[in-house]
Design a protein around this motif. Structure first.
Motif, short mmCIF file in Angstrom:
data_model
loop_
_atom_site.label_atom_id
_atom_site.label_comp_id
_atom_site.label_asym_id
_atom_site.label_seq_id
_atom_site.Cartn_x
_atom_site.Cartn_y
_atom_site.Cartn_z
N ILE A 58 71.71 35.38 52.71
CA ILE A 58 70.99 34.32 53.42
C ILE A 58 69.70 34.03 52.66
CG2 ILE A 58 69.84 33.67 55.57
CD1 ILE A 58 72.92 33.83 55.74
N ARG A 59 69.50 32.76 52.32
CA ARG A 59 68.33 32.36 51.54
C ARG A 59 67.46 31.33 52.25
NH1 ARG A 59 72.48 33.39 47.89
NH2 ARG A 59 71.91 34.83 46.20
N LYS A 60 67.80 31.03 53.50
CA LYS A 60 66.97 30.15 54.32
C LYS A 60 66.83 30.81 55.69
CE LYS A 60 68.64 25.91 52.09
NZ LYS A 60 69.38 24.63 52.28
N PHE A 61 65.58 31.05 56.09
CA PHE A 61 65.32 31.76 57.33
C PHE A 61 64.47 30.92 58.28
CE2 PHE A 61 65.85 35.01 54.04
CZ PHE A 61 66.78 35.86 54.63
N LYS A 62 64.66 31.12 59.56
CA LYS A 62 63.82 30.50 60.57
C LYS A 62 62.43 31.14 60.52
CE LYS A 62 67.74 29.56 63.62
NZ LYS A 62 68.37 29.84 64.93
N SER A 63 61.43 30.41 60.96
CA SER A 63 60.04 30.92 60.91
C SER A 63 59.76 31.79 62.14
CB SER A 63 59.05 29.75 60.85
OG SER A 63 59.25 28.88 61.94
N LYS A 64 60.48 32.89 62.22
CA LYS A 64 60.33 33.84 63.32
C LYS A 64 60.27 35.24 62.75
CE LYS A 64 62.51 35.38 67.64
NZ LYS A 64 63.67 35.22 68.55
N SER B 131 61.45 31.05 46.98
CA SER B 131 60.59 30.76 48.13
C SER B 131 60.91 31.61 49.34
CB SER B 131 60.73 29.28 48.51
OG SER B 131 62.06 28.97 48.89
N TYR B 132 62.17 32.04 49.47
CA TYR B 132 62.54 32.82 50.65
C TYR B 132 62.00 34.24 50.60
CZ TYR B 132 66.43 33.50 47.35
OH TYR B 132 67.19 33.72 46.22
N VAL B 133 61.38 34.63 49.49
CA VAL B 133 60.66 35.90 49.45
C VAL B 133 59.41 35.81 50.32
CG1 VAL B 133 59.31 37.41 47.93
CG2 VAL B 133 61.57 36.62 47.22
N LYS B 134 58.88 34.59 50.45
CA LYS B 134 57.70 34.37 51.31
C LYS B 134 58.10 33.97 52.72
CE LYS B 134 53.47 31.61 51.67
NZ LYS B 134 52.65 30.52 51.07
N HIS B 135 59.12 33.15 52.85
CA HIS B 135 59.50 32.58 54.14
C HIS B 135 60.70 33.34 54.71
CE1 HIS B 135 56.66 29.39 53.42
NE2 HIS B 135 57.25 29.10 52.27
N ASN B 136 60.43 34.36 55.49
CA ASN B 136 61.48 35.18 56.10
C ASN B 136 60.91 35.89 57.32
OD1 ASN B 136 60.24 37.73 55.03
ND2 ASN B 136 60.79 36.77 53.08
N GLY B 137 61.74 36.67 57.99
CA GLY B 137 61.27 37.41 59.15
C GLY B 137 60.56 38.71 58.80
N HIS B 138 60.94 39.31 57.69
CA HIS B 138 60.29 40.52 57.20
C HIS B 138 60.79 40.78 55.79
CE1 HIS B 138 57.78 43.98 57.81
NE2 HIS B 138 58.73 44.83 57.49
N PHE B 139 59.94 41.39 54.95
CA PHE B 139 60.33 41.66 53.58
C PHE B 139 60.10 43.13 53.26
CE2 PHE B 139 60.05 41.60 48.93
CZ PHE B 139 61.14 40.80 48.63
#
Length: 245
Positions: free
Chosen positions: A14-20, A67-75
């Motif tokens: 998954i490379r697109k995550f909701k902002s939650k 970008s999904y390294v920044k925009h995710n639920g947790h990293f």
């Protein structure tokens, strides 16, 4: 087929995550699941860094180009960690440990331990309805990542994992046929299996809903291995006290 196997067989990155954001209970459940993976000789030779600082996520996004390294639920960042076994050692004991700390065997052990823990984390996250993506591109600048998180001697960053609520549902990418990876009683020729897979993956690339293209698996691998990447990793690994002997 049980639910566990169905979840394993339906994996996709998954490379697109909701902002939650994930809540603390979810994070602890995922990390505790990682901790219960198998480990060589009870060493547990890894550490996991959760990245919640937005400026550090921004820097990681720059390093990885994703970008999904920044925009995710947790990293999460999974590290090989042999520092922990030295913390209680005296100077003399540490000197006596160096041959083992610096050999290839324990480099492999720590990397394998980290990978086993990460896969447990991935399975736990997916069982909770979350999506994940492994991020090997933190090694695009392994020294910068190392410095960003102040990693001590005998600790190196191996890969990251973005976790979150999926904002898209990509197709599951085909895997090599079983006769290309499973051999009984010895390594076997499997060129025919690769030919079949090239045809299958070619159709997948041509017809998938996002980023379709004309390609095969063997052509993709030939391109990859003819272009040198991350040649700084070897020296960094050795400078941090791994794989020197």
């Amino acid at each position: 087929m049980n639910e566990m196997i169905e979840n394993l067989l339906s994996h996709r990155s998954i490379r697109k995550f909701k902002s939650k954001r994930l809540n603390q209970q979810q994070i602890e459940t995922i990390v505790c699941s990682a901790q219960h993976a198998s480990t060589s000789s009870y060493m547990m030779a890894y550490s996991i860094i959760g990245v919640t600082d937005d400026s550090k996520k921004e820097r990681l996004a720059e390093i990885t180009g994703q970008s999904y390294v920044k925009h995710n639920g947790h990293f999460l960042i999974f590290c090989a960690d042999l520092n922990r076994v030295t913390i209680k050692a005296t100077n003399d004991e540490y000197e006596n440990m160096l041959d083992n700390l610096e050999n290839s065997e324990h480099f492999l052990v720590s990397a394998i331990d980290a990978a086993l823990a990460a896969q447990n984390a991935a399975i736990a996250a997916e069982s909770m309805g979350l999506g994940i993506c492994y991020i090997g591109s933190i090694r695009n600048n392994i020294a910068a990542v190392d410095e960003l998180f102040h990693l001590p001697k005998h600790v190196i960053p191996l890969f990251g994992m973005a976790i979150g609520y999926p904002a898209h549902h990509p197709e599951s990418k085909p895997r090599l046929p079983i006769d290309a990876v499973y051999f009984e009683n010895g390594y076997q020729d499997h060129e025919d299996a690769l030919d079949r897979f090239d045809e299958k993956i070619g159709n997948y690339y041509a017809k998938r809903s996002e980023n379709n293209r004309k390609d095969t698996w063997t052509d993709q691998m030939k391109r990859r291995f003819q272009k040198t990447i991350r040649m700084d990793v070897t020296n960094h690994v050795k400078n941090k006290g791994f794989n020197k002997k």
